[in-house]
Write a protein that holds these residues in place. Structure first.
Motif, PDB file in Angstrom:
ATOM      1  N   ASN A   1      -8.781  -1.775   0.041  1.00  0.00           N
ATOM      2  CA  ASN A   1      -8.353  -3.169  -0.064  1.00  0.00           C
ATOM      3  C   ASN A   1      -8.712  -3.959   1.186  1.00  0.00           C
ATOM      4  O   ASN A   1      -9.205  -5.089   1.093  1.00  0.00           O
TER       5      ASN A   1
ATOM      6  N   PHE B   1       0.814  -1.205   0.000  1.00  0.00           N
ATOM      7  CA  PHE B   1       0.000   0.000   0.000  1.00  0.00           C
ATOM      8  C   PHE B   1       0.853   1.263   0.000  1.00  0.00           C
ATOM      9  O   PHE B   1       1.796   1.381   0.760  1.00  0.00           O
TER      10      PHE B   1
ATOM     11  N   SER C   1      -6.191   3.514  -0.996  1.00  0.00           N
ATOM     12  CA  SER C   1      -6.017   2.165  -1.541  1.00  0.00           C
ATOM     13  C   SER C   1      -5.952   1.125  -0.435  1.00  0.00           C
ATOM     14  O   SER C   1      -6.492   0.021  -0.565  1.00  0.00           O
ATOM     15  N   CYS C   2      -5.307   1.466   0.672  1.00  0.00           N
ATOM     16  CA  CYS C   2      -5.198   0.535   1.795  1.00  0.00           C
ATOM     17  C   CYS C   2      -6.576   0.294   2.416  1.00  0.00           C
ATOM     18  O   CYS C   2      -6.979  -0.851   2.643  1.00  0.00           O
TER      19      CYS C   2
END
Length: 296
Positions: free
Chosen positions: A156, A147, A152-153
C-alpha cells in the motif's frame, strides 16, 4: 590443560562472520522483547487531534490500548522488525568490529575516536537496510492503523507514495543513529573496560554497561526521534501540515509550532524505557552469542 578461550579475541578462521551472526541473533532478541513499549513510544510521538490517541504516560497508554484494542495491538508490526532486525544487526555488528579493528580500537588504552568512528560507521550501513522495515513498523503501530500484515502495508505504501516513502526519513534516521551509536558504543566500551579490565565474559557487566549506554544515547537523541516518527507516519496523518512535511527541518517547524519545546520530548520516557533494557539485552546477547559460537 586446554587453552582458555579469549572470547574478546577474534580467531583467524572465524573473523567477521562470528560478529555478524552474533549481531543478528542479538538484534532479533532485542527488538522482539521490547516491542510493546516501542509501540507505545510511537503512539505518544504521533501528533493527532483524536482524544482517543492522546496518552498521558506509558501506564495510561498500555491500559487504554490493551483494554480498547486488545493486547495484540501492542505487537502489531513486530513481523517487520523481525524480518529486518536480523540482517540489519548482522551488518551493524560486522561493520562495528571491522572499523574498530582497522581504526585501532582494539589496542590498549581508551581509544575514544576509534570506538566512536566504529559506532557511527556501523549505523550508516545498517540503517540503509533497516529504514524501510522501520517505516512499515510504525505505519502498523499507529492508532487505528488499517494494516494488519507486513506485505499489505509495504504494498500500500509503495503504490500510494512510491519508493521514496521508505527513505524519506533516512537522513533523519542517520542524524539520530550516528550520534546515538557513537554515544552508545563509546559509553558501553569504556564502562565495560572500567568494570571488566580483564576482558572476561561477564554477563552482569554487559547488562549494566549496555543499559546505561542505551539510556544516555536514547535521551540525547529523542528530539530527532520525534521528527523521524512524524516523517515515517505522515502518510497516515489527516493533518495537512504533517502530510506536507518533506524533511527533518520541516518536521522541527511543525513540532515547534504545535507543541513548543515540550514537543521535542514526546515519548522520552518510553524511548528510554525501551532502549535501556533492549540495549542491555542486545549487548548481553551479542557477547553471549559471540562467546558461544566461538567456543563450539
Amino acid at each position: 590443560m586446554a587453552e582458555e578461550v579469549d572470547y574478546e579475541g577474534l580467531p583467524q578462521n572465524a573473523g567477521l562472520g562470528v560478529h555478524m551472526l552474533a549481531g543478528a541473533l542479538a538484534g532479533i532478541s532485542e527488538h522482539a522483547v521490547m516491542f510493546p513499549v516501542d509501540s507505545i513510544k510511537t503512539r505518544m510521538q504521533v501528533f493527532t487531534a483524536s482524544p482517543a490517541a492522546i496518552y498521558s504516560g506509558v501506564g495510561n497508554a498500555f491500559t487504554r490500548i490493551s483494554s480498547t484494542e486488545g493486547i495484540r495491538a501492542l505487537w502489531r508490526g513486530v513481523s517487520s522488525v523481525i524480518l529486518g532486525a536480523g540482517p540489519a544487526h548482522a551488518v551493524h555488528f560486522g561493520t562495528l568490529e571491522f572499523v574498530r579493528e582497522i581504526a585501532g580500537g582494539n589496542e590498549a588504552g581508551n581509544q575514544w575516536l576509534a570506538t566512536a568512528l566504529a559506532g557511527g560507521s556501523a549505523t550508516i550501513a545498517a540503517d540503509a537496510f533497516m529504514n524501510p522495515f522501520d517505516v512499515i513498523k510504525q505505519r502498523m503501530q499507529v492508532h487505528q492503523s488499517q494494516f494488519r500484515s507486513f506485505i499489505s502495508c509495504a504494498t500500500n505504501v509503495y503504490r500510494a507514495e512510491g519508493i521514496a516513502a521508505f527513505y524519506v526519513s533516512y537522513p533523519t534516521t542517520l542524524a539520530i543513529a550516528i550520534p546515538f551509536n557513537a554515544i552508545q558504543y563509546t559509553v558501553y566500551d569504556h564502562l565495560k573496560r572500567f568494570a571488566n579490565p580483564r576482558n572476561e565474559y561477564s554477563p552482569s557487566t554487559h547488562i549494566v554497561a549496555g543499559g546505561v549506554a542505551g539510556a544516555v544515547a536514547a535521551a540525547v537523541t529523542t528530539p530527532l526521534d520525534v521528527a523521524k516518527t512524524m516523517l515515517q507516519t505522515r502518510g497516515v496523518s489527516k493533518e495537512a501540515d504533517i502530510r506536507r512535511v518533506r524533511g527533518m527541518f520541516d518536521a522541527f517547524k511543525v513540532i515547534w509550532a504545535r507543541d513548543g519545546v515540550r514537543g521535542f520530548g514526546r515519548g522520552l520516557a518510553p524511548r528510554v524505557l525501551t532502549t535501556m533494557p533492549s540495549s542491555a539485552l542486545c549487548w548481553m546477547s551479542y557477547e553471549f552469542f559471540k562467546a558461544a559460537i566461538r567456543t563450539n
